[in-house]
Write an enzyme that holds these catalytic residues in place. Structure first.
Site, PDB file in Angstrom:
ATOM      1  N   PRO A   1      -5.343  39.661   0.663  1.00  0.00           N
ATOM      2  CA  PRO A   1      -4.114  39.110   0.080  1.00  0.00           C
ATOM      3  C   PRO A   1      -3.700  37.821   0.801  1.00  0.00           C
ATOM      4  O   PRO A   1      -3.821  37.757   2.034  1.00  0.00           O
ATOM      5  CB  PRO A   1      -3.070  40.201   0.318  1.00  0.00           C
ATOM      6  CG  PRO A   1      -3.785  41.398   0.789  1.00  0.00           C
ATOM      7  CD  PRO A   1      -5.172  41.007   1.213  1.00  0.00           C
TER       8      PRO A   1
ATOM      9  N   GLY B   1      -0.462  37.739   6.376  1.00  0.00           N
ATOM     10  CA  GLY B   1      -0.744  38.055   7.780  1.00  0.00           C
ATOM     11  C   GLY B   1      -2.125  38.617   8.020  1.00  0.00           C
ATOM     12  O   GLY B   1      -2.416  39.075   9.123  1.00  0.00           O
ATOM     13  N   LEU B   2      -2.996  38.596   7.004  1.00  0.00           N
ATOM     14  CA  LEU B   2      -4.323  39.205   7.160  1.00  0.00           C
ATOM     15  C   LEU B   2      -5.438  38.166   7.309  1.00  0.00           C
ATOM     16  O   LEU B   2      -6.617  38.494   7.201  1.00  0.00           O
ATOM     17  CB  LEU B   2      -4.619  40.149   5.981  1.00  0.00           C
ATOM     18  CG  LEU B   2      -3.704  41.370   5.909  1.00  0.00           C
ATOM     19  CD1 LEU B   2      -3.999  42.203   4.659  1.00  0.00           C
ATOM     20  CD2 LEU B   2      -3.865  42.259   7.150  1.00  0.00           C
ATOM     21  N   GLY B   3      -5.042  36.922   7.530  1.00  0.00           N
ATOM     22  CA  GLY B   3      -6.043  35.906   7.871  1.00  0.00           C
ATOM     23  C   GLY B   3      -6.823  35.354   6.694  1.00  0.00           C
ATOM     24  O   GLY B   3      -7.955  34.888   6.875  1.00  0.00           O
ATOM     25  N   SER B   4      -6.225  35.364   5.507  1.00  0.00           N
ATOM     26  CA  SER B   4      -7.004  34.949   4.332  1.00  0.00           C
ATOM     27  C   SER B   4      -7.462  33.494   4.432  1.00  0.00           C
ATOM     28  O   SER B   4      -8.609  33.181   4.098  1.00  0.00           O
ATOM     29  CB  SER B   4      -6.224  35.218   3.048  1.00  0.00           C
ATOM     30  OG  SER B   4      -5.515  34.097   2.642  1.00  0.00           O
TER      31      SER B   4
ATOM     32  N   ALA C   1      -8.083  31.624   7.140  1.00  0.00           N
ATOM     33  CA  ALA C   1      -9.161  31.472   8.130  1.00  0.00           C
ATOM     34  C   ALA C   1     -10.450  32.117   7.622  1.00  0.00           C
ATOM     35  O   ALA C   1     -11.545  31.614   7.859  1.00  0.00           O
ATOM     36  CB  ALA C   1      -8.743  32.087   9.459  1.00  0.00           C
TER      37      ALA C   1
ATOM     38  N   ASP D   1      -6.851  33.634  15.012  1.00  0.00           N
ATOM     39  CA  ASP D   1      -7.336  34.081  13.699  1.00  0.00           C
ATOM     40  C   ASP D   1      -8.779  33.629  13.454  1.00  0.00           C
ATOM     41  O   ASP D   1      -9.649  34.437  13.108  1.00  0.00           O
ATOM     42  CB  ASP D   1      -6.452  33.537  12.566  1.00  0.00           C
ATOM     43  CG  ASP D   1      -5.115  34.256  12.476  1.00  0.00           C
ATOM     44  OD1 ASP D   1      -4.763  34.978  13.426  1.00  0.00           O
ATOM     45  OD2 ASP D   1      -4.424  34.091  11.448  1.00  0.00           O
TER      46      ASP D   1
HETATM   47  C1  MEV Z   1      -1.007  34.660  12.935  1.00  0.00           C
HETATM   48  O1  MEV Z   1      -2.018  35.564  12.585  1.00  0.00           O
HETATM   49  C2  MEV Z   1      -0.673  34.808  14.376  1.00  0.00           C
HETATM   50  C3  MEV Z   1       0.417  33.877  14.891  1.00  0.00           C
HETATM   51  O2  MEV Z   1       0.548  34.165  16.281  1.00  0.00           O
HETATM   52  C4  MEV Z   1       0.069  32.427  14.699  1.00  0.00           C
HETATM   53  C5  MEV Z   1      -1.061  31.969  15.580  1.00  0.00           C
HETATM   54  O3  MEV Z   1      -1.451  32.633  16.524  1.00  0.00           O
HETATM   55  O4  MEV Z   1      -1.576  30.856  15.289  1.00  0.00           O
HETATM   56  C6  MEV Z   1       1.754  34.164  14.227  1.00  0.00           C
END
Ligand code: MEV
Length: 311
Positions: A96, A100-103, A105, A147
């Site tokens: 998704p 926050g799941l790194g899509s 990257a 990430d």
């Molecule tokens: C994002 O997955 C993690 C954060 O710490 C951003 C980062 O490390 O670049 C929020």
């Protein structure tokens, strides 16, 4: 035809604080993957296609902020020659987006691997990660690099952002972690949340430095608990990390509600993962309690659940 894939990721401990040089732990989510496919066809253009998003353009016409085009150009630079006319690069992803799941990257790593093969480059995982970091900077402004590292290495990592080189240590937990990942269904742009934390840190430096220090200590304690196979301690530390993220203002009512529901249903611990203000929560479960936690999360309004094992 050349195909390459890359996994999603979760942050086990230390998001945000990692941007400020504190240690963090992350793990790949191998079941959720981004895919890049390179095919040769006819025509004078290099085509860029994202069927999931209903987007198609050519490399020549792509806007400056098009991450796919930026990745293709970066690979042309790395190879020292242009992509051949008629090439088509297509990306799709089960991860998704803005959750926050790194899509972002993962798409970058998949494209770098596919175009690396296409140019017959021998790219180490360190180099794939470094190239993906350049693209992460477009997405996020000041990414820590965690990430792209965990996604390019495809192994759990202990990560510290530092000069002249980041500290990166892969690890395997002494006992496998069973995670339930619960999506709030709310999208949240990492760049915005990271920028907001920076403004707050600038305004309240001492308070935020203390929060980041606490997150760093939790990441170190989490690492020790993972090495000892003490899952109950890992869970407690996740709860404490979530509390620090609440202090940082990056949680949300939805995330707190899901965290409470996971704990009430028997999770060993729960925290938001990634930038926060939406996106995903991770809950650590044991085998016998997993079904109850999944039920509890769905009853509490999770948009969908994913499962992931670490180690
Ligand atoms: C994002 O997955 C993690 C954060 O710490 C951003 C980062 O490390 O670049 C929020």
């Amino acid at each position: 035809m050349i195909t390459a894939t890359a996994p999603g990721k979760v942050i086990l401990f230390g998001e945000h604080a990692v941007v400020y040089g504190r240690p963090a732990l992350a793990a790949p989510v191998t079941q959720l993957r981004a895919r890049a496919v390179v095919e040769m066809g006819d025509g004078p253009e290099v085509r860029l296609v994202a069927p999931d998003l209903g987007r198609a353009t050519t490399l020549a016409a792509a806007r400056a902020d098009n991450a796919l085009a930026a990745t293709a150009r970066l690979m042309e630079q790395r190879a020292g020659r242009p992509l051949p006319p008629g090439l088509s690069l297509s990306v799709s992803s089960a991860i998704p987006i803005a959750s926050g799941l790194g899509s972002g990257a993962a798409i970058a790593v998949a494209v770098i691997r596919a175009l690396g093969d296409c140019f017959q480059l021998e790219l180490s995982r360190e180099e794939v990660s470094a190239l993906a970091y350049e693209i992460e900077r477009l997405h996020h402004g000041t990414p820590s690099g965690i990430d792209n590292t965990v996604i390019a290495f495809e192994q759990p990592v202990y990560f510290v952002r530092q000069q002249p080189a980041n500290r990166i240590e892969t690890f395997r937990p002494a006992r496998p972690l069973r995670l339930v990942i619960a999506d709030t269904g709310v999208r949240s742009a990492t760049k915005v949340v990271v920028g907001d934390v920076r403004r707050r840190w600038e305004a309240e430096r001492d308070r935020f430095e203390a929060i980041f220090d606490a997150c760093g200590r939790l990441a170190e304690a989490g690492r020790a608990a993972l090495a000892a196979g003490d899952l109950a301690a890992v869970g407690r530390l996740m709860d404490e990390n979530h509390a620090q993220l609440v202090e940082m203002t990056v949680s949300s009512a939805d995330l707190d509600h899901l965290a409470g529901a996971a704990r009430a249903a028997g999770a060993l611990g729960a925290k938001l993962s990634g930038a926060g203000r939406g996106g995903n929560l991770i809950a650590l479960v044991d085998e016998s309690g997993e079904a109850a936690v999944c039920d509890g999360l769905m009853a509490a309004g999770a948009a969908r659940l994913f499962r992931s094992d670490v180690g």
